[in-house]
Design a protein around this motif. Structure first.
Motif, PDB file in Angstrom:
ATOM      1  N   SER A  45       0.835  -1.205   0.000  1.00 59.67           N
ATOM      2  CA  SER A  45       0.000   0.000   0.000  1.00 59.67           C
ATOM      3  C   SER A  45       0.867   1.252   0.000  1.00 59.67           C
ATOM      4  O   SER A  45       1.917   1.302   0.652  1.00 59.67           O
ATOM      5  CB  SER A  45      -0.904   0.001   1.244  1.00 59.67           C
ATOM      6  OG  SER A  45      -1.571   1.238   1.343  1.00 59.67           O
ATOM      7  N   ASP A  46       0.418   2.266  -0.728  1.00 54.60           N
ATOM      8  CA  ASP A  46       1.146   3.536  -0.782  1.00 54.60           C
ATOM      9  C   ASP A  46       0.732   4.484   0.331  1.00 54.60           C
ATOM     10  O   ASP A  46       1.274   5.567   0.448  1.00 54.60           O
ATOM     11  CB  ASP A  46       0.893   4.239  -2.128  1.00 54.60           C
ATOM     12  CG  ASP A  46       1.548   3.492  -3.271  1.00 54.60           C
ATOM     13  OD1 ASP A  46       2.512   2.744  -3.014  1.00 54.60           O
ATOM     14  OD2 ASP A  46       1.095   3.645  -4.407  1.00 54.60           O
ATOM     15  N   ILE A  47      -0.250   4.079   1.147  1.00 56.64           N
ATOM     16  CA  ILE A  47      -0.777   4.978   2.173  1.00 56.64           C
ATOM     17  C   ILE A  47      -0.147   4.668   3.524  1.00 56.64           C
ATOM     18  O   ILE A  47      -0.103   3.521   3.955  1.00 56.64           O
ATOM     19  CB  ILE A  47      -2.317   4.854   2.267  1.00 56.64           C
ATOM     20  CG1 ILE A  47      -2.951   5.344   0.962  1.00 56.64           C
ATOM     21  CG2 ILE A  47      -2.854   5.639   3.443  1.00 56.64           C
ATOM     22  CD1 ILE A  47      -4.454   5.236   0.918  1.00 56.64           C
ATOM     23  N   LEU A  48       0.371   5.699   4.160  1.00 56.01           N
ATOM     24  CA  LEU A  48       0.875   5.595   5.529  1.00 56.01           C
ATOM     25  C   LEU A  48      -0.232   6.035   6.464  1.00 56.01           C
ATOM     26  O   LEU A  48      -0.930   7.006   6.190  1.00 56.01           O
ATOM     27  CB  LEU A  48       2.074   6.518   5.741  1.00 56.01           C
ATOM     28  CG  LEU A  48       3.384   6.176   5.050  1.00 56.01           C
ATOM     29  CD1 LEU A  48       4.416   7.241   5.376  1.00 56.01           C
ATOM     30  CD2 LEU A  48       3.888   4.827   5.489  1.00 56.01           C
ATOM     31  N   GLU A  49      -0.379   5.342   7.580  1.00 54.49           N
ATOM     32  CA  GLU A  49      -1.364   5.734   8.581  1.00 54.49           C
ATOM     33  C   GLU A  49      -0.681   5.860   9.919  1.00 54.49           C
ATOM     34  O   GLU A  49       0.410   5.334  10.123  1.00 54.49           O
ATOM     35  CB  GLU A  49      -2.489   4.691   8.675  1.00 54.49           C
ATOM     36  CG  GLU A  49      -3.278   4.557   7.405  1.00 54.49           C
ATOM     37  CD  GLU A  49      -4.499   3.663   7.566  1.00 54.49           C
ATOM     38  OE1 GLU A  49      -5.044   3.602   8.681  1.00 54.49           O
ATOM     39  OE2 GLU A  49      -4.891   3.045   6.578  1.00 54.49           O
ATOM     40  N   GLY A  50      -1.323   6.547  10.835  1.00 52.59           N
ATOM     41  CA  GLY A  50      -0.746   6.673  12.162  1.00 52.59           C
ATOM     42  C   GLY A  50      -1.611   7.512  13.070  1.00 52.59           C
ATOM     43  O   GLY A  50      -2.803   7.704  12.824  1.00 52.59           O
ATOM     44  N   GLN A  51      -0.965   7.999  14.114  1.00 56.50           N
ATOM     45  CA  GLN A  51      -1.674   8.762  15.124  1.00 56.50           C
ATOM     46  C   GLN A  51      -0.802   9.946  15.532  1.00 56.50           C
ATOM     47  O   GLN A  51       0.408   9.814  15.696  1.00 56.50           O
ATOM     48  CB  GLN A  51      -1.943   7.867  16.339  1.00 56.50           C
ATOM     49  CG  GLN A  51      -2.659   8.539  17.476  1.00 56.50           C
ATOM     50  CD  GLN A  51      -2.711   7.621  18.685  1.00 56.50           C
ATOM     51  OE1 GLN A  51      -1.690   7.301  19.255  1.00 56.50           O
ATOM     52  NE2 GLN A  51      -3.911   7.208  19.037  1.00 56.50           N
ATOM     53  N   TRP A  66      -4.367   9.798  11.479  1.00 52.67           N
ATOM     54  CA  TRP A  66      -4.059  10.488  10.235  1.00 52.67           C
ATOM     55  C   TRP A  66      -3.637   9.484   9.166  1.00 52.67           C
ATOM     56  O   TRP A  66      -3.333   8.337   9.456  1.00 52.67           O
ATOM     57  CB  TRP A  66      -2.972  11.541  10.425  1.00 52.67           C
ATOM     58  CG  TRP A  66      -1.685  11.037  11.017  1.00 52.67           C
ATOM     59  CD1 TRP A  66      -1.299  11.132  12.326  1.00 52.67           C
ATOM     60  CD2 TRP A  66      -0.614  10.356  10.347  1.00 52.67           C
ATOM     61  NE1 TRP A  66      -0.067  10.549  12.500  1.00 52.67           N
ATOM     62  CE2 TRP A  66       0.381  10.072  11.303  1.00 52.67           C
ATOM     63  CE3 TRP A  66      -0.411   9.962   9.025  1.00 52.67           C
ATOM     64  CZ2 TRP A  66       1.553   9.410  10.971  1.00 52.67           C
ATOM     65  CZ3 TRP A  66       0.766   9.304   8.714  1.00 52.67           C
ATOM     66  CH2 TRP A  66       1.722   9.044   9.679  1.00 52.67           C
ATOM     67  N   LEU A  67      -3.619   9.946   7.932  1.00 55.13           N
ATOM     68  CA  LEU A  67      -3.056   9.155   6.840  1.00 55.13           C
ATOM     69  C   LEU A  67      -2.304  10.089   5.909  1.00 55.13           C
ATOM     70  O   LEU A  67      -2.591  11.279   5.841  1.00 55.13           O
ATOM     71  CB  LEU A  67      -4.124   8.350   6.096  1.00 55.13           C
ATOM     72  CG  LEU A  67      -5.294   9.046   5.423  1.00 55.13           C
ATOM     73  CD1 LEU A  67      -4.912   9.466   4.010  1.00 55.13           C
ATOM     74  CD2 LEU A  67      -6.471   8.103   5.354  1.00 55.13           C
ATOM     75  N   ILE A  68      -1.312   9.532   5.252  1.00 52.03           N
ATOM     76  CA  ILE A  68      -0.536  10.318   4.278  1.00 52.03           C
ATOM     77  C   ILE A  68      -0.777   9.707   2.897  1.00 52.03           C
ATOM     78  O   ILE A  68      -0.588   8.518   2.689  1.00 52.03           O
ATOM     79  CB  ILE A  68       0.967  10.310   4.600  1.00 52.03           C
ATOM     80  CG1 ILE A  68       1.225  11.095   5.892  1.00 52.03           C
ATOM     81  CG2 ILE A  68       1.761  10.931   3.459  1.00 52.03           C
ATOM     82  CD1 ILE A  68       2.692  11.198   6.274  1.00 52.03           C
ATOM     83  N   GLN A  69      -1.231  10.559   1.989  1.00 52.65           N
ATOM     84  CA  GLN A  69      -1.473  10.141   0.604  1.00 52.65           C
ATOM     85  C   GLN A  69      -0.427  10.776  -0.293  1.00 52.65           C
ATOM     86  O   GLN A  69      -0.070  11.937  -0.118  1.00 52.65           O
ATOM     87  CB  GLN A  69      -2.850  10.611   0.135  1.00 52.65           C
ATOM     88  CG  GLN A  69      -3.993   9.776   0.636  1.00 52.65           C
ATOM     89  CD  GLN A  69      -5.307  10.250   0.036  1.00 52.65           C
ATOM     90  OE1 GLN A  69      -5.532  11.445  -0.100  1.00 52.65           O
ATOM     91  NE2 GLN A  69      -6.169   9.324  -0.315  1.00 52.65           N
ATOM     92  N   ASP A  70       0.025  10.006  -1.260  1.00 49.32           N
ATOM     93  CA  ASP A  70       0.953  10.520  -2.263  1.00 49.32           C
ATOM     94  C   ASP A  70       0.121  10.989  -3.445  1.00 49.32           C
ATOM     95  O   ASP A  70      -0.483  10.179  -4.146  1.00 49.32           O
ATOM     96  CB  ASP A  70       1.930   9.417  -2.676  1.00 49.32           C
ATOM     97  CG  ASP A  70       3.033   9.933  -3.574  1.00 49.32           C
ATOM     98  OD1 ASP A  70       2.942  11.090  -4.035  1.00 49.32           O
ATOM     99  OD2 ASP A  70       3.983   9.182  -3.815  1.00 49.32           O
ATOM    100  N   THR A  71       0.074  12.302  -3.668  1.00 47.50           N
ATOM    101  CA  THR A  71      -0.739  12.845  -4.753  1.00 47.50           C
ATOM    102  C   THR A  71       0.009  12.845  -6.085  1.00 47.50           C
ATOM    103  O   THR A  71      -0.535  13.261  -7.096  1.00 47.50           O
ATOM    104  CB  THR A  71      -1.178  14.289  -4.440  1.00 47.50           C
ATOM    105  OG1 THR A  71      -0.013  15.109  -4.338  1.00 47.50           O
ATOM    106  CG2 THR A  71      -1.981  14.360  -3.162  1.00 47.50           C
ATOM    107  N   GLY A  72       1.260  12.403  -6.071  1.00 49.33           N
ATOM    108  CA  GLY A  72       2.055  12.397  -7.294  1.00 49.33           C
ATOM    109  C   GLY A  72       3.087  13.504  -7.299  1.00 49.33           C
ATOM    110  O   GLY A  72       4.140  13.374  -7.909  1.00 49.33           O
ATOM    111  N   PHE A  73       2.790  14.611  -6.608  1.00 47.23           N
ATOM    112  CA  PHE A  73       3.782  15.692  -6.527  1.00 47.23           C
ATOM    113  C   PHE A  73       4.035  16.143  -5.098  1.00 47.23           C
ATOM    114  O   PHE A  73       4.948  16.908  -4.838  1.00 47.23           O
ATOM    115  CB  PHE A  73       3.369  16.887  -7.397  1.00 47.23           C
ATOM    116  CG  PHE A  73       2.059  17.509  -7.012  1.00 47.23           C
ATOM    117  CD1 PHE A  73       2.020  18.592  -6.143  1.00 47.23           C
ATOM    118  CD2 PHE A  73       0.862  17.032  -7.519  1.00 47.23           C
ATOM    119  CE1 PHE A  73       0.808  19.156  -5.792  1.00 47.23           C
ATOM    120  CE2 PHE A  73      -0.350  17.603  -7.173  1.00 47.23           C
ATOM    121  CZ  PHE A  73      -0.375  18.675  -6.305  1.00 47.23           C
TER     122      PHE A  73
END
Length: 145
Positions: A45-51, A66-73
């Motif tokens: 998965s490309d998504i990081l999750e955490g607190q 929270w989660l971190i999404q890679d938008t491409g840039f």
């Protein structure tokens, strides 16, 4: 001397935990206290999750998922249940206080989420940068060696 109505059942934590309104929370200083990350390297998965744990000047803590999404840039930090569609699970946890409204009634999770989105996050304008800065993202990036 304090007297309690013995016809009612009392929860000891209700007596010992302070009651705060959102206005009182807004008057406190808040800092990012801790960041936790969860990532399954095997899932692909490309998504990081955490607190993220926010701490006030009066030792009250708010834990946000929270989660971190890679938008491409860029890597975009989103708070789950506040800036994303809410799930059934609890995504915000308050420790050290019980939140009440002006009538001393327990505050709803929706009212807390709105306050976090409209008041608390603007009080911490660099929180997303701080979360990303505390992560070593090279541990989660794929690269050809």
């Amino acid at each position: 001397m304090q007297f309690f109505d013995l016809s009612r059942q009392f929860n000891l934590s209700d007596i010992l935990t302070s009651h705060k309104t959102l206005k009182e929370l807004g008057g406190m200083q808040w800092t990012l206290s801790k960041v936790r990350v969860e990532h399954d390297c095997l899932s692909g998965s490309d998504i990081l999750e955490g607190q993220a744990v926010l701490k006030s000047s009066q030792n009250i803590q708010i834990e946000l998922e929270w989660l971190i999404q890679d938008t491409g840039f860029e890597l975009q930090v989103l708070f789950k249940g506040i800036e994303t569609a809410a799930c059934d699970e609890t995504l915000v946890l308050v420790k050290g206080a019980q939140l009440v409204d002006a009538a001393q009634q327990k505050l709803s999770a929706q009212a807390l989420s709105l306050w976090i989105d409209g008041t608390l996050l603007p009080m911490l304008p660099n929180i997303r940068k701080e979360i990303k800065a505390r992560l070593n993202l090279w541990d989660y990036a794929e690269y050809d060696g």
